[in-house]
Scaffold this active site. Structure first.
Site, PDB file in Angstrom:
ATOM      1  N   LYS A  24      -0.554  -0.563  13.951  1.00 25.99           N
ATOM      2  CA  LYS A  24      -1.825  -0.978  14.536  1.00 25.99           C
ATOM      3  C   LYS A  24      -1.956  -0.348  15.911  1.00 25.99           C
ATOM      4  O   LYS A  24      -0.961   0.020  16.525  1.00 25.99           O
ATOM      5  CB  LYS A  24      -1.872  -2.498  14.651  1.00 25.99           C
ATOM      6  CG  LYS A  24      -1.927  -3.158  13.278  1.00 25.99           C
ATOM      7  CD  LYS A  24      -2.318  -4.607  13.382  1.00 25.99           C
ATOM      8  CE  LYS A  24      -2.542  -5.208  12.014  1.00 25.99           C
ATOM      9  NZ  LYS A  24      -3.784  -4.745  11.367  1.00 25.99           N
TER      10      LYS A  24
ATOM     11  N   HIS B  65       0.812  -1.222   0.000  1.00 23.48           N
ATOM     12  CA  HIS B  65       0.000   0.000   0.000  1.00 23.48           C
ATOM     13  C   HIS B  65       0.842   1.269   0.000  1.00 23.48           C
ATOM     14  O   HIS B  65       0.677   2.138  -0.835  1.00 23.48           O
ATOM     15  CB  HIS B  65      -0.931   0.032   1.211  1.00 23.48           C
ATOM     16  CG  HIS B  65      -1.790  -1.186   1.353  1.00 23.48           C
ATOM     17  ND1 HIS B  65      -2.396  -1.778   0.277  1.00 23.48           N
ATOM     18  CD2 HIS B  65      -2.145  -1.913   2.435  1.00 23.48           C
ATOM     19  CE1 HIS B  65      -3.089  -2.815   0.701  1.00 23.48           C
ATOM     20  NE2 HIS B  65      -2.947  -2.924   2.004  1.00 23.48           N
TER      21      HIS B  65
END
Lengths: 469, 350
Positions: A321, A223
């Site tokens: 995260k 990404h």
């Protein structure tokens, strides 16, 4: 599945479109249809319409079997042929391979063995693969070799759902359809670029997949490097797949890693803390994770692009995260004005000008610049000008998968990374992963914050700081 | 538009904000800052009202953090976050989220606030009451560029000034300081008009009003002359008298709204010096977000260097009218009944 339904609902699927599920589960066609039905009802973007569903269900089948089961593949072949006759699909098949990496070679070989991958004259066979595209350069090459042995390179579609997002496609429109941005899109005006992809969730139930892979392999390799390539690439000669891939490959090939990887990369692991008002456990305490794991849940790296446009402009990429909130943004941060006629106190609160491309959520673009605060004294402060997709285009934008699946059916490869891009990305990431393997361990950061202090220090050394996205 | 969320998380609140913005048809974000108000239920309404009024000048996202006391031991162990998302007419010109924290999450309020901050925009934290002793190192204060306290609302305002000075970090500021901005500009302008040297200063004001101390410290710090304080019945600051080589300069405000400026050799002039509403103070405070160096310097001068305030205001030898004498009696009453301090102060503040 909801994406397929949405396509059908918008009338974009051919009438004979058929869908065959293949899995180990002991299901009948009806069970499969029921699962699809539920998913569509719950998640589809467009309203549920019975007649559209009836059209879809005509061509819905399920084949049960293991990946090493020759009989099952024969059955699959028979089902395809039957549907081909009944529905008139014209011998065109796309295989969406949503399988764990370790089964991949086997599945591809089975497709070849049972003569499912060879297209007769005038028809096509396409393969759709999901990430991860390998876990380093060697494994990516191996994977590519396996797939390309069976499917032609231009018939392989690697799904990176980020590239299907409206805003990502809009980067190209913003840069190359307008006159006002491109002249300042270079080292003369840009100070640095920050690309952030943050998630507020932990690894959830994906311990088995995530441990040993980590944030850099999971997110940066595909990404973030794709977003970086789109932000940094030169203007393509035309808007077709070959021209785009040529420019993206050029810029990825020009990426240079800093000499000292220790001071220009940071990795971290979330520790126990509070995220958004909820208690969160640390990564090492997650179920199924080795308490000694060195897997990174946060990664920040600094890259430079060695070409005339970008020499000396650092690109800071970070992902993680259990960060502050779920957000993906590209920020092009500009240099300060070379001379200011205003005194120091007037501009004390003025930051750098910036163009921020919000990829998700709330897709849009923000431009930040200084403006005078109303009042008698000269006081200049940052304000923002906002473009939101939800405002300027009231029809909700198609979901990324919707767009990408349609592109596969049409054979349009603009938004799919090619083999060479995947390999170039691993080329960039591999030295960093090797360095991490042999040096130190991940820094800990409390869940719900914007990453370890080491990452702040990394930018502070360059006299910069992370934006709060 | 109002959206109620019970037992929620910051990410759900963020979604509700986007939904609310879309629903009222203004999805663009033009807000310039995030204002975090940390308060209890009792003061939440007034503070939020002030913030909404201030948002006409500074469109902002206002986050009201209300820490709810637990009634039973069981409540203390469970943790819950309720939110009220207001956009459109109900939220001034910005967006408002009222956050109610129950149980364990009270100690982790920053985890709720952090995801709700506007990107890049400056953050201001305001404690209308019960400000922490060290605002910059408070978990919520650490998120902000600017930390606004109000020593006027403290139990021991003068003592609080001393601890504020000890814990000062650039970006700290106090509403008691904001209250004296018009006084400071008027006094500075008066001194600009004459070419005389100031020898001594006296500041008159009601008891327990830290604005008097701050004004006195500012004058002492800037002019480097002895500054005395004298108690008066208020309301608030009542007068400043500066003795100069060429006669006194007196700024006198007996009624809390209209003041008289007297400069030797010049006619008396009327000056509007109204005591201002909290909304106006907050709006002024939000106008500048860089560290207030003048405040830091005045604060660090130190209350103890001012000496004890002289008690009755009539001892200053100023010819005052009868109203002043009446006020002095009231001041004496107030001193006799310190238990009524807070109530008296609140009445005086209006």
């Amino acid at each position: 599945m909801p994406a397929v339904y949405d396509l059908a609902n918008r009338g974009l699927l051919p009438p004979g479109f058929s869908l065959i599920g293949f899995a180990r589960r002991d299901w009948e066609d009806e069970d499969f249809a029921q699962v699809v039905h539920d998913a569509v009802k719950q998640h589809s973007r467009t309203p549920f319409r019975e007649e559209v569903w009836q059209q879809l269900i005509q061509g819905m089948r399920f084949v049960q079997g293991n990946f090493d089961d020759d009989e099952a593949f024969e059955q699959l072949k028979a089902t395809i042929q039957e549907l081909d006759k009944a529905q008139g699909t014209g011998g065109n098949f796309a295989f969406y391979l949503s399988v764990p990496p370790k089964f991949f070679p086997q599945v591809v070989q089975q497709l070849k063995k049972h003569d499912l991958a060879d297209a007769p004259q005038g028809a096509w066979r396409r393969a759709v693969i999901e990430k991860p595209f390998g876990h380093d350069l060697a494994s990516a090459r191996e994977l590519n070799a396996i797939v390309h042995e069976v499917f032609a390179p231009d018939q392989v579609f690697r799904i990176d759902h980020y590239l299907g997002k409206e805003t990502v496609q809009n980067i190209l429109a913003l840069r190359f359809a307008n006159q006002m941005f491109e002249p300042i899109w270079n080292r003369s005006y840009v100070d640095h670029i920050q690309i952030t992809m943050a998630e507020d969730i932990g690894i959830g139930g994906r311990a088995g997949y995530y441990d040993g892979i980590g944030a850099a392999r999971d997110v940066i390799q595909n990404h973030l490097l794709q977003l970086m390539a789109l932000t940094a690439m030169e203007e393509p000669a035309s808007f077709d797949a070959d021209a785009l891939v040529a420019e993206k490959a050029k810029v990825l090939g020009a990426v240079r890693l800093p000499k000292d990887l220790g001071s220009s990369t940071v990795r971290g692991q979330y520790a126990a803390g509070w995220q958004g008002g909820e208690k969160a456990v640390g990564y090492l305490q997650e179920e199924g994770i080795d308490p000694k794991s060195k897997t990174d849940t946060y990664a920040a790296i600094k890259l430079e692009v060695d070409n005339r446009r970008w020499a000396g402009v650092p690109f800071y990429l970070r992902t993680g995260k259990r960060l502050g909130r779920r957000v993906t943004e590209i920020a092009v941060v500009f240099q300060r004005a070379p001379h200011s006629p205003f005194d120091h106190t007037a501009t004390e609160e003025l930051g750098h000008n910036a163009i921020v491309i919000r990829v998700q959520p709330d897709e849009g673009i923000t431009v930040r610049f200084g403006s005078k605060v109303p009042g008698t004294s000269m006081e200049i402060r940052d304000v923002s000008m906002d473009f939101a997709y939800g405002e300027s285009f009231t029809e909700s934008s198609p979901e990324a998968y919707e767009r990408l699946i349609l592109d596969v059916l049409l054979g349009d490869a603009n938004l799919f990374p090619r083999t060479e891009e995947v390999e170039l990305s691993w080329n960039i990431l591999d030295p960093i992963e090797e360095y991490w393997d042999s040096h130190g361990k991940p820094a800990q950061y409390p869940a719900g914050t914007w990453g370890p202090t080491e990452a702040d220090e990394m930018l502070a050394r360059d006299g910069r700081s992370w934006r709060r996205p | 538009m109002k959206i109620d969320l019970t037992d929620t998380t910051s990410s759900k609140i963020n979604k509700a904000l986007v939904k609310g913005r879309r629903a009222i048809g203004t999805p663009a974000v033009g807000m310039v800052l995030t204002l975090v108000i940390v308060t209890d239920e009792e003061n939440a309404y007034d503070s939020l009202k002030a913030a909404n009024d201030a948002s006409r000048e500074h469109p902002s996202r206002t986050l009201v953090v209300i820490k709810r006391a637990a009634r039973s031991p069981r409540d203390r162990t469970t943790s819950r976050l309720d939110a009220e998302v207001r956009v459109g007419v109900e939220a001034g010109t910005g967006e408002t989220v009222v956050l109610r924290l129950y149980g364990e999450v009270i100690d982790h309020a920053q985890s709720v606030v952090l995801p709700l901050l506007l990107p890049d925009a400056p953050v201001v934290v305001w404690w209308p009451v019960n400000a922490p002793l060290d605002p910059a190192n408070d978990p919520l204060g650490a998120l902000a560029q600017r930390r606004v306290t109000d020593t006027y609302a403290a139990e021991d305002p003068i003592g609080e000034l001393t601890s504020r000075a000890a814990a000062y970090h650039p970006g700290d500021t106090d509403l008691s300081w904001t209250r004296i901005t018009p006084w400071r500009s008027m006094l500075a302008a008066a001194l600009d008009q004459i070419a005389c040297k100031v020898q001594s200063v006296q500041v008159d004001g009601e008891e327990f009003n830290p604005s008097c101390e701050l004004l006195a410290m500012w004058l002492a710090d800037r002019l480097d002359v002895p500054v005395k304080r004298a108690l008066s019945p208020g309301p608030g600051l009542t007068g400043v008298r500066m003795e100069t080589d060429c006669g006194p300069i007196v700024l006198d405000r007996a009624d809390g709204s209209l003041a008289t400026l007297h400069i030797e050799g010049q006619p008396n002039r009327a000056v509007a010096l109204k005591r201002r509403e909290t909304a106006e103070l907050i709006a002024e405070e939000l106008r500048r977000l860089d560290p207030d160096d003048t405040y830091a310097s005045a604060l660090k001068y130190g209350v103890e260097r001012l000496g004890e305030p002289a008690a009755p205001v009539t001892e200053t030898g100023r010819d005052k009218d009868a109203e002043q004498g009446k006020g002095a009696d009231e001041a004496a009453d107030a001193k006799k009944a310190p238990a009524k301090k807070t109530a008296a102060k609140k009445a005086a503040a209006k």
